[in-house]
Structures are given as structure tokens and as C-alpha cells.
Design a protein around this motif. Structure first.
Motif, short mmCIF file in Angstrom:
data_model
loop_
_atom_site.label_atom_id
_atom_site.label_comp_id
_atom_site.label_asym_id
_atom_site.label_seq_id
_atom_site.Cartn_x
_atom_site.Cartn_y
_atom_site.Cartn_z
N VAL A 50 0.91 -1.28 0.08
CA VAL A 50 0.01 -0.01 0.15
C VAL A 50 0.87 1.18 0.11
CG1 VAL A 50 -1.86 1.21 1.30
CG2 VAL A 50 -1.74 -1.23 1.16
N ALA A 51 0.75 2.20 -0.80
CA ALA A 51 1.67 3.34 -0.98
C ALA A 51 1.52 4.17 0.13
CB ALA A 51 0.91 4.08 -2.06
N ARG A 52 2.51 4.86 0.62
CA ARG A 52 2.61 5.65 1.72
C ARG A 52 1.51 6.63 1.81
NH1 ARG A 52 7.79 7.60 5.12
NH2 ARG A 52 8.49 5.56 4.40
N GLU A 53 1.31 7.40 0.72
CA GLU A 53 0.33 8.37 0.63
C GLU A 53 -1.03 7.81 1.23
OE1 GLU A 53 2.16 7.62 -2.13
OE2 GLU A 53 3.80 9.11 -1.28
N LEU A 54 -1.48 6.65 0.80
CA LEU A 54 -2.66 6.01 0.92
C LEU A 54 -2.69 5.62 2.62
CD1 LEU A 54 -4.47 3.57 -1.31
CD2 LEU A 54 -5.16 3.98 1.13
N LEU A 55 -1.58 5.19 2.89
CA LEU A 55 -1.46 4.93 4.54
C LEU A 55 -1.87 6.06 5.11
CD1 LEU A 55 1.26 2.29 4.43
CD2 LEU A 55 -1.05 1.78 4.90
N ASP A 56 -0.98 7.28 4.58
CA ASP A 56 -1.47 8.50 5.41
C ASP A 56 -2.80 8.70 5.48
OD1 ASP A 56 1.27 8.88 6.02
OD2 ASP A 56 1.94 10.09 4.32
N GLU A 57 -3.59 8.73 4.53
CA GLU A 57 -4.87 9.13 4.43
C GLU A 57 -5.54 8.18 5.65
OE1 GLU A 57 -5.26 9.59 -0.36
OE2 GLU A 57 -6.79 8.77 0.54
N LEU A 58 -5.37 6.80 5.55
CA LEU A 58 -6.03 6.01 6.42
C LEU A 58 -5.71 6.45 7.89
CD1 LEU A 58 -5.28 2.41 4.89
CD2 LEU A 58 -7.30 4.09 4.29
N PHE A 59 -4.53 6.82 8.34
CA PHE A 59 -3.96 7.30 9.66
C PHE A 59 -4.70 8.69 9.95
CE2 PHE A 59 -0.06 4.82 8.64
CZ PHE A 59 -0.47 3.47 8.98
N GLU A 60 -4.59 9.70 8.88
CA GLU A 60 -5.43 10.80 8.91
C GLU A 60 -6.90 10.54 9.50
OE1 GLU A 60 -5.51 14.03 9.13
OE2 GLU A 60 -7.78 14.32 8.66
N LEU A 61 -7.61 9.62 8.98
CA LEU A 61 -8.97 9.43 9.27
C LEU A 61 -8.95 8.94 10.69
CD1 LEU A 61 -10.18 8.01 5.76
CD2 LEU A 61 -11.22 10.13 7.03
N ALA A 62 -7.89 7.85 11.14
CA ALA A 62 -8.02 7.05 12.33
C ALA A 62 -7.91 8.08 13.38
CB ALA A 62 -6.69 6.32 12.43
N ARG A 63 -7.26 9.11 13.28
CA ARG A 63 -6.93 10.45 14.42
C ARG A 63 -8.32 10.83 14.78
NH1 ARG A 63 -5.28 15.75 13.32
NH2 ARG A 63 -5.76 16.16 11.16
N TRP A 64 -9.36 10.49 13.95
CA TRP A 64 -10.76 11.41 14.44
C TRP A 64 -11.39 10.28 15.41
CZ3 TRP A 64 -10.88 16.14 14.67
CH2 TRP A 64 -9.86 16.92 13.64
N ALA A 65 -10.90 8.97 15.72
CA ALA A 65 -11.45 8.14 16.44
C ALA A 65 -12.00 8.92 17.78
CB ALA A 65 -10.71 6.96 16.70
N PRO A 66 -13.12 8.55 18.15
CA PRO A 66 -13.79 8.97 19.58
C PRO A 66 -12.61 8.46 20.73
CG PRO A 66 -15.09 7.08 19.25
CD PRO A 66 -14.27 7.34 17.86
N ASN A 67 -12.35 9.50 21.29
CA ASN A 67 -11.05 9.72 22.48
C ASN A 67 -11.20 10.34 23.61
OD1 ASN A 67 -7.61 10.64 22.02
ND2 ASN A 67 -8.43 9.07 23.61
N HIS A 68 -11.57 9.67 24.67
CA HIS A 68 -11.89 10.30 25.89
C HIS A 68 -10.58 11.17 26.58
CE1 HIS A 68 -13.69 10.03 30.51
NE2 HIS A 68 -13.81 11.22 29.79
N ALA B 49 -11.46 2.36 6.27
CA ALA B 49 -11.20 3.26 5.25
C ALA B 49 -10.27 2.70 4.30
CB ALA B 49 -10.29 4.44 5.86
N ALA B 50 -9.58 1.63 4.46
CA ALA B 50 -8.92 0.95 3.37
C ALA B 50 -9.95 0.30 2.67
CB ALA B 50 -7.93 0.04 4.24
N HIS B 51 -10.85 -0.41 3.21
CA HIS B 51 -11.92 -1.17 2.27
C HIS B 51 -12.77 -0.03 1.33
CE1 HIS B 51 -15.37 -3.55 1.41
NE2 HIS B 51 -16.27 -2.96 2.13
N GLY B 52 -13.04 1.15 2.14
CA GLY B 52 -13.73 2.24 1.05
C GLY B 52 -12.79 2.52 -0.21
N ARG B 53 -11.46 2.24 -0.11
CA ARG B 53 -10.77 2.51 -0.98
C ARG B 53 -10.21 1.47 -1.82
NH1 ARG B 53 -10.27 6.23 2.53
NH2 ARG B 53 -9.61 8.47 2.45
N GLY B 54 -11.10 0.28 -1.61
CA GLY B 54 -10.88 -0.87 -2.51
C GLY B 54 -9.63 -1.67 -2.10
N LEU B 55 -9.20 -1.37 -0.78
CA LEU B 55 -8.15 -2.42 -0.31
C LEU B 55 -8.70 -3.28 0.65
CD1 LEU B 55 -5.59 0.23 0.73
CD2 LEU B 55 -5.17 -1.32 -1.03
N VAL B 56 -8.16 -4.24 1.02
CA VAL B 56 -8.75 -5.52 1.95
C VAL B 56 -7.66 -5.31 3.11
CG1 VAL B 56 -9.99 -6.76 0.40
CG2 VAL B 56 -7.55 -7.54 0.76
#
Ligand SMILES: Cc1cc2nc3c(=O)[nH]c(=O)nc-3n(C[C@H](O)[C@H](O)[C@H](O)COP(=O)(O)O)c2cc1C
Length: 169
Positions: free
Chosen positions: A21-39, A107-114
Motif C-alpha cells: 500500500v502506497a505511503r500516501e494512501l496509508l497517510d490518508e488512513l491514519f489521518e482518518l484514524a485520528r478522528w476516532a472517539p477518544n476520552h 477506510a482501506a476497504h472504502g478505497r478498494g483495499l482489504v
């Protein structure tokens, strides 16, 4: 892909194509992950994308049998939680990291990855942790496998909603 469709159709895959998986795409996934709910917004997640050195060290730590399974996916991401000395915050943070890991898979699934969330025993050993530079102040949460699909995934039946839901008076 619509959110509901993504939730319904994301499946664990265990056979992957060889293209990382390209680094740019991984960065997109981690960018989304940081919006997880977090007390208290402690940002407790850490993502380490394995490279050739860390993968070789992890396979060495795993031993020959278990090492083979680490070659299944072209991209591996070790997910950890930064521990908190307050046990309540620590528990909340573990849940938040699990949410973040799920976001990566979805988010990976949403981008056609598994993907595939694995919890291999080697990452519960000191040698495995050392291979991935996981310090003493972190808890291993999952080793996410990411890549392209090679075959359809198995779908396991789920318990019906009524079996686990109670509406209290
Ligand atoms: C915390 C966690 C740990 C998991 N560890 C493993 C594992 O070590 N090995 C494995 O085969 N699957 C593992 N899985 C994946 C589950 O087996 C998988 O999600 C489950 O079979 C349901 O399939 P699905 O993801 O296609 O819905 C793990 C999932 C989670 C959430």
C-alpha cells in the motif's frame, strides 16, 4: 462507498496481492484514524508501518512456522496504545485505539483495499516488541494486514440483533 455498505461489506481477508500500500494512501488512513472517539483526547494510538528491517526482525522473533504467516500481506501496521497510569483512562484509551484501528480497516476497504486484524503471539513477546520498536510504555493492540484482494473473503454468520440487545425499562 456509502458508510452502511462499507460496514456491511468489509471482511477479513487472509490472501493478498504482492503490491504494498502506497505511503500516501496509508497517510490518508491514519489521518482518518485520528478522528476516532477518544476520552480527554489523549491521542493514545501509535501506528508503525513495518519496513524490511523490522519485518525480518519480527519473523526472526516469531520462528519459522509463525514467520510464514507474516508474509501473507504486503503491508503490515503494528497498532499500539500508549499506556496511562490512571486505570480508567488506560481502559478508555485501549477502546479508543481499537476504534482507530477499525477506522483504518474500514477506510482501506472504502478505497478498494482489504485488511486483516491479527494479534500474533510474537507481538506479546519482548523480541517481537523490540523488532517493532514498541517501548515499555505501550500495549500491543493489533497487527493490521493491508493490501489488495486475491480472492473473495469468507463471510461468517452473525448473531441476530435481538440476541444481544435489551431495551431496559
Ligand atoms: C482484536 C481482534 C483481534 C483479532 N485477531 C485475530 C487473529 O489473531 N487471527 C485471526 O485469524 N483473526 C483475528 N481477528 C479477525 C477476526 O477473526 C475477524 O474479524 C472475524 O473472524 C470476523 O470476520 P470479519 O472481519 O470478516 O467480519 C481479530 C479481530 C479483532 C477485532
Amino acid at each position: 462507498m456509502k458508510l452502511e455498505e462499507a460496514i456491511h461489506t468489509r471482511r477479513t481477508h487472509k490472501v493478498f496481492g504482492s503490491e504494498p500500500v502506497a505511503r500516501e494512501l496509508l497517510d490518508e488512513l491514519f489521518e482518518l484514524a485520528r478522528w476516532a472517539p477518544n476520552h480527554h483526547v489523549t491521542n493514545p494510538w501509535r501506528f508503525r508501518v513495518l519496513g524490511p528491517r523490522s519485518l525480518a526482525a519480527l519473523k526472526e522473533a516469531a520462528g519459522p512456522d509463525a514467520a510464514r504467516k507474516l508474509d501473507r500481506a504486503p503491508t503490515l501496521v503494528a497498532v499500539t496504545q500508549v499506556r496511562d497510569e490512571d486505570p480508567v483512562q488506560d481502559e478508555d484509551d485501549l477502546c479508543a485505539v481499537a476504534c482507530a484501528a477499525y477506522i483504518v480497516l474500514l477506510a482501506a476497504h472504502g478505497r478498494g483495499l482489504v485488511g486483516y486484524w491479527r494479534s500474533p503471539g510474537v507481538l506479546r513477546t519482548q523480541a517481537g516488541r523490540d523488532a517493532c520498536d514498541i517501548g515499555a510504555g505501550e500495549r500491543f493492540v493489533g497487527l493490521l494486514h493491508l493490501g489488495s484482494a486475491r480472492q473473495p473473503a469468507k463471510v461468517k454468520e452473525r448473531a441476530p440483533v435481538q440476541s444481544f440487545t435489551t431495551y431496559l425499562d
